[in-house]
Design a protein around this motif. Sequence first.
Motif, PDB file in Angstrom:
ATOM      1  N   GLU A  94      30.272  45.007  41.459  1.00  0.00           N
ATOM      2  CA  GLU A  94      29.857  44.032  40.746  1.00  0.00           C
ATOM      3  C   GLU A  94      28.657  44.081  39.965  1.00  0.00           C
ATOM      4  N   ARG A  98      28.447  43.564  35.955  1.00  0.00           N
ATOM      5  CA  ARG A  98      27.277  42.666  35.523  1.00  0.00           C
ATOM      6  C   ARG A  98      26.481  43.402  34.367  1.00  0.00           C
ATOM      7  N   LYS A 197      29.402  34.350  33.621  1.00  0.00           N
ATOM      8  CA  LYS A 197      29.214  33.940  35.010  1.00  0.00           C
ATOM      9  C   LYS A 197      30.817  33.729  35.462  1.00  0.00           C
ATOM     10  N   LEU A 198      31.523  33.271  34.676  1.00  0.00           N
ATOM     11  CA  LEU A 198      32.916  33.001  35.034  1.00  0.00           C
ATOM     12  C   LEU A 198      33.925  34.251  35.003  1.00  0.00           C
ATOM     13  N   LEU A 201      32.832  35.783  38.183  1.00  0.00           N
ATOM     14  CA  LEU A 201      33.812  34.849  39.551  1.00  0.00           C
ATOM     15  C   LEU A 201      35.042  35.319  39.535  1.00  0.00           C
ATOM     16  N   SER A 202      35.842  35.460  38.480  1.00  0.00           N
ATOM     17  CA  SER A 202      37.334  35.755  38.519  1.00  0.00           C
ATOM     18  C   SER A 202      37.170  37.299  38.920  1.00  0.00           C
ATOM     19  N   ARG A 204      35.548  38.927  40.977  1.00  0.00           N
ATOM     20  CA  ARG A 204      35.331  39.125  42.471  1.00  0.00           C
ATOM     21  C   ARG A 204      36.174  38.628  43.228  1.00  0.00           C
ATOM     22  N   ASN A 208      34.574  36.422  46.877  1.00  0.00           N
ATOM     23  CA  ASN A 208      34.024  35.156  46.716  1.00  0.00           C
ATOM     24  C   ASN A 208      34.253  34.541  48.256  1.00  0.00           C
ATOM     25  N   ARG A 211      32.287  36.221  51.296  1.00  0.00           N
ATOM     26  CA  ARG A 211      30.894  35.675  51.260  1.00  0.00           C
ATOM     27  C   ARG A 211      30.622  34.498  51.803  1.00  0.00           C
TER      28      ARG A 211
END
Length: 490
Positions: A94, A98, A197-198, A201-202, A204, A208, A211
């Motif tokens: 990740e 990023r 950020k979306l 999110l997708s 990951r 998600n 976590r």
Amino acid sequence: PSLFDSPAERYVKARQSVQRFALVQLGKCCSDTESDLLRYVVHSYNFFLFPSTLGIRDVEFTISASSIQFLSHYGFDYNKFLKDGIPYMNEVQEKILRQQLLAGTWKVCSTNYADKDVLKKAIDEVTSWIAAAKEEDTMILQDLNGYHKLEVQLVLRQALENVWTEPLGDKKVMVKKVSPEHRQLLENSSFDHCQKKLILLSARGFTNLFRILVKAKKPLVGHNMLMDLMHLHDKFYRPLPESYEEFKRNIHNLFPVIIDTKTVTKSVQKKCLFPRVSSLLEVYAVLCSSNLNPRGPPCPVIVLASGCSRYAEKKSPHEAGYDAFLCGSVLLMSAHLLLCRSTDDAVEAEPSFSQYLTVLAEHVNKVNFIRGGVSSINFSGQDAPCHHPPALVVHVRGWPGLTETQIYQEFKARCRFDVRRLSKNQFILLSNKYKQVKLVLRDYRHHPHLQVSVYRHWRHSPSVNCLLQISGIVALWSLLAFALGGARSC
């Protein structure tokens, strides 16, 4: 696995396996109690997983032929795994993604011609349509799976400044012709589905949920779960560390309460008239059918929630969601039996889950260790030593060049031993059954080439023998020095 393995040695072996293989399916089962009915309502979920393809590095993994045959025999759906598998990534992956998103250097790892054809077809449709389209006109792109939906949108937005895109439900993307000014307003709004950020999110995906489970700090239950814990660490948290002790610390920080039903059922087998069974399904069947607690209250009532009724109607062994259901059920029923056997006092007609946790306390964080130097791995302390039958030492005479494999084949016909070379003409044998040790000592008493005896560390250890030889040499030199010194004085 070998009976000679220490936990650290086994971890090194298992780590190499975990790093090579991918997770294809994960099951999660949670339950709550209905206070008015005093029963456990179970919600079981089955997730198909596939490594995230978002980022520069394409993930490679191994598939063994025997595993394919095994999963196929139990009806595993390879189409769901390959086409609809939920992505996942660990913290290191990740972080790389990023950085790529911020630098604008990321891409989807579409290396096959099928993916490229899907992208080209979508772009051709939009470029042909937009020439005659008016502002606010829309069109729908169909049959876009997974990351195709995201990649098509990003490519179109980069190539055409007067289009806007939005995902529409399953496998569809809406393309709209807009002015550049309107496009800019939309990009800066919270409605943009392609925000970084979306995208993260997708990408990951299932991570998600992992976590959320870590944050909840609920008891984590599994069956023979060492490899499961290693995969959870490697795929969703961080790459497995080289250090076995660091791995233990990390898992304990993630999941402070771990219960392995294999460890629990071993205890039940010792305390109850429990037949020797090995698989999770066999244990579940015995607990459901046998009257192991005739005088105590009946086992807790476990029912599947309405959305999970398929597992009530049909057994689905080795489907992850079903195995998770079996795991939770075995834990509750085993805890109930242990509670009834742990006290002379009458057990309440409907024991609470907190009472079950109390009786399970001695098994918390003790994960079963298959055929090794310890009986279980303790994630909150020192590992418990295993009480094997005594080791045997084989002394070879008149049979030069004998290997560990040949020694194994020699004894395999009678019983199973793990073999390790001790010296040029000596081998150590380890078994987990006392009966096998006695049998071999008896049958090889007069063998012409193989002398078998019980291993004694002080007698057979090369390090002890070396130390004794050095001590002997030192003692001899001391004696000579004393004798020569005495002769001079005379």
